[in-house]
Design a protein around this motif. Sequence first.
Motif, PDB file in Angstrom:
ATOM      1  N   ASP A 187       0.842  -1.351   0.163  1.00 46.14           N
ATOM      2  CA  ASP A 187      -0.014   0.089  -0.208  1.00 46.14           C
ATOM      3  C   ASP A 187       0.809   1.224  -0.004  1.00 46.14           C
ATOM      4  O   ASP A 187       1.983   1.215   0.498  1.00 46.14           O
ATOM      5  CB  ASP A 187      -0.961  -0.050   1.360  1.00 46.14           C
ATOM      6  N   ASP A 198      -2.756   7.508  -4.002  1.00 45.21           N
ATOM      7  CA  ASP A 198      -2.827   6.404  -3.044  1.00 45.21           C
ATOM      8  C   ASP A 198      -3.140   5.086  -3.732  1.00 45.21           C
ATOM      9  O   ASP A 198      -3.748   5.231  -4.860  1.00 45.21           O
ATOM     10  CB  ASP A 198      -3.951   6.781  -1.748  1.00 45.21           C
ATOM     11  N   GLU A 213      -3.618   0.640  -2.937  1.00 45.66           N
ATOM     12  CA  GLU A 213      -3.525  -0.594  -2.065  1.00 45.66           C
ATOM     13  C   GLU A 213      -3.073  -1.922  -2.949  1.00 45.66           C
ATOM     14  O   GLU A 213      -3.761  -2.003  -4.092  1.00 45.66           O
ATOM     15  CB  GLU A 213      -5.032  -0.964  -1.561  1.00 45.66           C
ATOM     16  N   LYS A 214      -2.608  -2.587  -2.538  1.00 43.34           N
ATOM     17  CA  LYS A 214      -1.875  -3.820  -3.004  1.00 43.34           C
ATOM     18  C   LYS A 214      -1.446  -3.597  -4.370  1.00 43.34           C
ATOM     19  O   LYS A 214      -1.758  -4.213  -5.367  1.00 43.34           O
ATOM     20  CB  LYS A 214      -3.058  -4.839  -2.992  1.00 43.34           C
ATOM     21  N   VAL A 261      -0.543  -5.387   5.024  1.00 41.90           N
ATOM     22  CA  VAL A 261      -1.315  -6.200   4.585  1.00 41.90           C
ATOM     23  C   VAL A 261      -0.480  -7.572   4.356  1.00 41.90           C
ATOM     24  O   VAL A 261      -1.127  -8.714   4.353  1.00 41.90           O
ATOM     25  CB  VAL A 261      -1.411  -6.233   2.884  1.00 41.90           C
TER      26      VAL A 261
END
Length: 215
Positions: free
Chosen positions: A61, A79, A81-82, A106
């Motif tokens: 992230d 921004d 995620e993953k 994560v």
Amino acid sequence: MLAAIAILSLIGALLSFTSATALTYKLAPNEKECFYTYVTKPGAKIAFYFAVQSGGSFDVDYAVYGPGKEVGKDKIILDGEKERQGDYVFTANDAGEYRFCFDNSVSTFSDKVVDFEIAVEDEPRASLPQKSGASPEQLSGVEETVLRLSGQISTLTRQQKYFRTRENRNFSTVRSTEKRIFNFSLMESGLMVGMACLQVFVVRMFFTGGRKGYV
């Protein structure tokens, strides 16, 4: 000769107006780490590149924060995620400190090795040194050629980073596959030894039982 000196002078001028930082950082499980750069003038161009080289599913992230309108409050510029990698260019509308953060929440057990680069260009395009007898059209042509070469070099650099990332990920996959094959081989060998011992035990039981019945 003079044209070559002029081109080199322009390249040096263009490079002097750009500050860049390239780092490799190892994120521990559940770790969050931020890196900072300072922009002195509004309107500067900021280039941000990152790639997860190894660890887990090669994802992390990330978030980029910039100066907010209220004191003490940053605004989110980018921004995700993953994400495995990213290559972004944005304009810094406000002068101040910019924060680039990576979050490995994560992952519970795996470390992540992240390569990233932050480049800030906070000056206008440099002018080609003037030479007596040279027309503006000639100077403009040389300047555009230099800028085109600079763009091609940047493209080659990004491609090299991409292939390096692919190589590291493939190597990590090979190591993981080798480890799994080794573990599977150990399990298979253990099962074969266990089956052999069980067969010997069963055969001995047959012979022992036959002798007792005969007596």
